[in-house]
Design an enzyme around this catalytic site. Structure first.
Site, short mmCIF file in Angstrom:
data_model
loop_
_atom_site.label_atom_id
_atom_site.label_comp_id
_atom_site.label_asym_id
_atom_site.label_seq_id
_atom_site.Cartn_x
_atom_site.Cartn_y
_atom_site.Cartn_z
N ARG A 38 13.19 -15.58 -1.17
CA ARG A 38 13.51 -15.72 -2.60
C ARG A 38 14.32 -16.98 -2.90
NH1 ARG A 38 14.55 -9.34 -4.12
NH2 ARG A 38 12.38 -8.95 -4.68
N LYS A 202 4.10 6.66 -0.20
CA LYS A 202 3.65 7.65 -1.19
C LYS A 202 2.54 7.19 -2.10
CE LYS A 202 8.02 9.98 -2.04
NZ LYS A 202 9.00 9.88 -3.12
N GLY A 355 7.89 -6.59 -1.21
CA GLY A 355 8.42 -5.38 -0.59
C GLY A 355 8.27 -5.37 0.92
N GLY A 378 8.08 -4.51 -6.72
CA GLY A 378 7.83 -3.69 -7.92
C GLY A 378 7.10 -4.48 -8.99
P1 AMP Z 1 6.53 1.92 0.31
O1 AMP Z 1 7.92 1.57 -0.12
O2 AMP Z 1 5.91 3.03 -0.47
O3 AMP Z 1 5.64 0.70 0.45
O4 AMP Z 1 6.67 2.55 1.76
C1 AMP Z 1 7.15 1.84 2.84
C2 AMP Z 1 7.61 2.82 3.87
O5 AMP Z 1 6.53 3.67 4.20
C3 AMP Z 1 8.07 2.19 5.15
O6 AMP Z 1 9.44 2.39 5.29
C4 AMP Z 1 7.28 2.93 6.23
O7 AMP Z 1 8.06 3.33 7.31
C5 AMP Z 1 6.78 4.16 5.50
N1 AMP Z 1 5.54 4.69 6.10
C6 AMP Z 1 4.40 4.03 6.37
N2 AMP Z 1 3.52 4.84 6.98
C7 AMP Z 1 4.10 6.03 7.11
C8 AMP Z 1 3.70 7.27 7.69
N3 AMP Z 1 2.51 7.42 8.26
N4 AMP Z 1 4.57 8.30 7.64
C9 AMP Z 1 5.79 8.14 7.08
N5 AMP Z 1 6.23 7.01 6.52
C10 AMP Z 1 5.40 5.96 6.54
#
Ligand code: AMP
Length: 398
Positions: A38, A202, A355, A378
Site C-alpha cells: 500500500r 465463507k 486481502g 473489501g
Molecule cells: P476470507 O477472508 O474469506 O478470504 O478467508 C480467508 C481465510 O480462509 C484464511 O484465513 C484461510 O485460512 C481460511 N480458509 C481457507 N480454506 C479453508 C478451509 N478449507 N477451512 C477453513 N478455513 C479455510
C-alpha cells in the site's frame, strides 16, 4: 459500475494545498511495516504532486483505534518509511486531534513541494460516522482533495466522502485510477477466456460476487472453505469441514446458474484433510470428493490442483480472491501456492483481489509476476459485486 472521474492530471496543483487520502492501513509488527504494497502504491500520486509544486498533506487510517489516540496505531512509522521511499522528508504532524494546533501550524509552515502526514484519522470518532465537524476540519487544511485510498473506497467516512463537500475540487489519484483500470477492464471488457478463482472461508462473504461473476466469466473455480458447502449441496460427504447449512440452497442455485449460462464451474475433486484445525494435525489426502467422518478439508488435493491448473492455463484474464486452503499452516498451503505459481507463469492478465490472496502472493514472492495486485480486499470485492464505491463516487466527474 463504471466511473469517469477527474484525476490529478485534470487540475492545477502548483502552489495549492492538496489533502490526499491514502490507504496506509499496513500490517505492522513491533512498529515495523511487514507489507509495503500500500505504501508503494501511494508513491506515484505523491511524487507527481511534489514534482508539480503542490503542498502535499497526507492522511490515512491505521487499524481500529475507535475514536481514541492509541500509540500503537500512530502513523509515525509510516512517515519514516515514506521518507525513505520518497527520498524526501515526510514531516509527521503528531497531533492526537488529527487537525489540531500542531497540524495547522505544520500546514501553515509548508513550502511548495513539502509533504506532511497527519495522525491516524480514526483517532477521531467522527471519522467513521462521516461527521460534518471533522469533515470540515480536514477540508479547512486544503483547497483540493485527492482520494487515492482504494482500500477504503467502499466506506463513506469523513476523510473519504464528507470532506469532498467542503473543498473546491475532489479528484482521484493514480492508485485509484490504476485499480479502476484493471478491475474495470476485467469486468467490462475482459480478454477471453476469463476465469475467476474464489476461495477463503465463507460463502456468505462472497454471495453477491459469485452471482455477479457468473454473468461475466467463462470459468469459475471454487476452492477453500467455501467449496464444502457446494460439495455438500452436490451430495458428497464433507466430514467436519466448514459448512454453511443455510447456504446449501444458494450453492445449488449457483450451480444451476452456471449451467444455464454455460460457465464451467470447477470444484475440488480431492482434498487434503486434518483431524483438527491445527498446523500439526495428522494430514490425509482423499481419493475423491468425499471426506470421512471426523476429518475436515483444509486444502485442495493434488488432482484438484491439476484440474484447476489446466483450466487456468487456457485463460487470458484471471481474477483471484481468497486462498484455496488454510495457507497459514504449511501442510495446507500447497493449493494456494500452486495457484499462485500457475498465475505467475501465465501469459494473461492476472488480477489479485486484495486481502489474503494478495498477502499470500506477496509472501510467496510472486508479487511482481502478477498484472495487478489490488490494495483493497473489501473494496475490490464490492467493485466485482457491481456496487458503487462511495469514496470514488464522491469525486468530481470529468
Ligand atoms: P476470507 O477472508 O474469506 O478470504 O478467508 C480467508 C481465510 O480462509 C484464511 O484465513 C484461510 O485460512 C481460511 N480458509 C481457507 N480454506 C479453508 C478451509 N478449507 N477451512 C477453513 N478455513 C479455510
Amino acid at each position: 459500475m463504471t466511473y469517469d472521474k477527474k484525476t490529478i492530471e485534470d487540475i492545477q496543483v502548483a502552489g495549492r494545498k492538496v489533502l490526499v487520502r491514502c490507504d496506509f492501513n499496513v500490517p505492522m509488527k513491533d512498529f515495523v511495516i511487514t507489507d509495503e504494497n500500500r505504501l508503494v502504491g501511494a508513491l506515484p500520486t505523491i511524487t507527481y504532486l511534489v514534482k508539480n509544486g503542490a503542498k502535499v498533506i497526507l492522511c490515512s487510517h491505521l487499524g481500529k483505534p475507535k475514536g481514541q489516540p492509541k500509540p500503537e496505531l500512530s502513523l509515525e512509522p509510516v512517515a519514516k518509511r515514506l521518507s525513505e521511499l520518497l527520498k524526501k522528508t515526510v514531516l509527521f504532524a503528531a497531533d492526537d486531534n488529527v487537525v489540531g494546533n500542531t497540524a495547522r501550524k505544520a500546514v501553515e509552515a509548508m513550502a511548495d513541494g513539502d509533504v506532511i502526514l497527519l495522525q491516524n484519522v480514526r483517532y477521531r470518532e467522527e471519522e467513521t460516522q462521516n461527521g460534518d465537524v471533522f469533515s470540515k476540519e480536514l477540508a479547512s487544511l486544503a483547497e483540493i482533495f485527492v482520494n487515492d485510498a482504494f482500500g477504503t473506497a467502499h466506506r463513506a467516512h469523513s476523510s473519504t466522502v464528507g470532506v469532498t463537500q467542503f473543498v473546491e475540487t475532489s479528484v482521484c489519484g493514480y492508485l485509484i485510477e490504476k485499480e479502476l483500470r484493471y478491475l474495470g477492464e476485467a469486468v467490462a471488457n475482459p480478454k477471453r477466456p476469463m476465469v475467476a478463482i474464489l476461495g477463503g472461508a465463507k460463502i456468505s462473504d462472497k454471495i453477491q460476487v459469485i452471482n455477479n461473476l457468473l454473468d461475466k466469466v467463462d470459468g469459475l473455480v471454487i476452492g477453500g472453505g467455501m467449496a464444502y458447502t457446494f460439495m455438500k449441496a452436490q451430495g458428497y460427504e464433507i466430514g467436519t469441514s466448514l459448512l454453511e447449512e443455510e447456504k446449501i440452497d444458494y450453492a445449488l442455485e449457483m450451480i444451476n446458474k452456471a449451467k444455464e449460462k454455460g460457465v464451467k464451474l470447477l470444484l475440488p475433486v480431492d482434498n487434503v484433510c486434518g483431524k483438527t484445525f491445527a498446523a500439526d494435525t495428522e494430514c490425509v489426502v482423499t481419493e475423491n470428493q468425499n471426506i470421512s467422518a471426523g476429518f475436515m478439508g483444509l486444502d485442495i488435493g493434488p488432482k484438484s490442483i491439476q484440474l484447476f491448473k489446466s483450466e487456468l492455463e487456457q485463460a487470458k484474464t484471471v481474477v483471484w480472491n481468497g486462498p484455496m486452503g488454510v495457507f497459514e499452516f504449511d501442510n495446507f498451503a500447497k493449493g494456494t501456492l500452486a495457484i499462485a505459481e500457475t498465475l505467475a507463469a501465465l501469459d494473461a492478465t492476472t488480477i489479485i483481489g486484495g486481502g489474503d490472496s494478495a498477502a499470500a502472493v506477496n509472501q510467496l514472492g510472486f508479487g511482481d509476476k502478477m498484472s495487478h495486485i489490488s490494495t483493497g480486499g473489501g473494496a475490490s470485492l464490492e467493485f466485482l459485486e457491481g456496487k458503487v464505491l462511495p469514496g470514488i463516487d464522491a469525486c468530481d466527474d470529468k
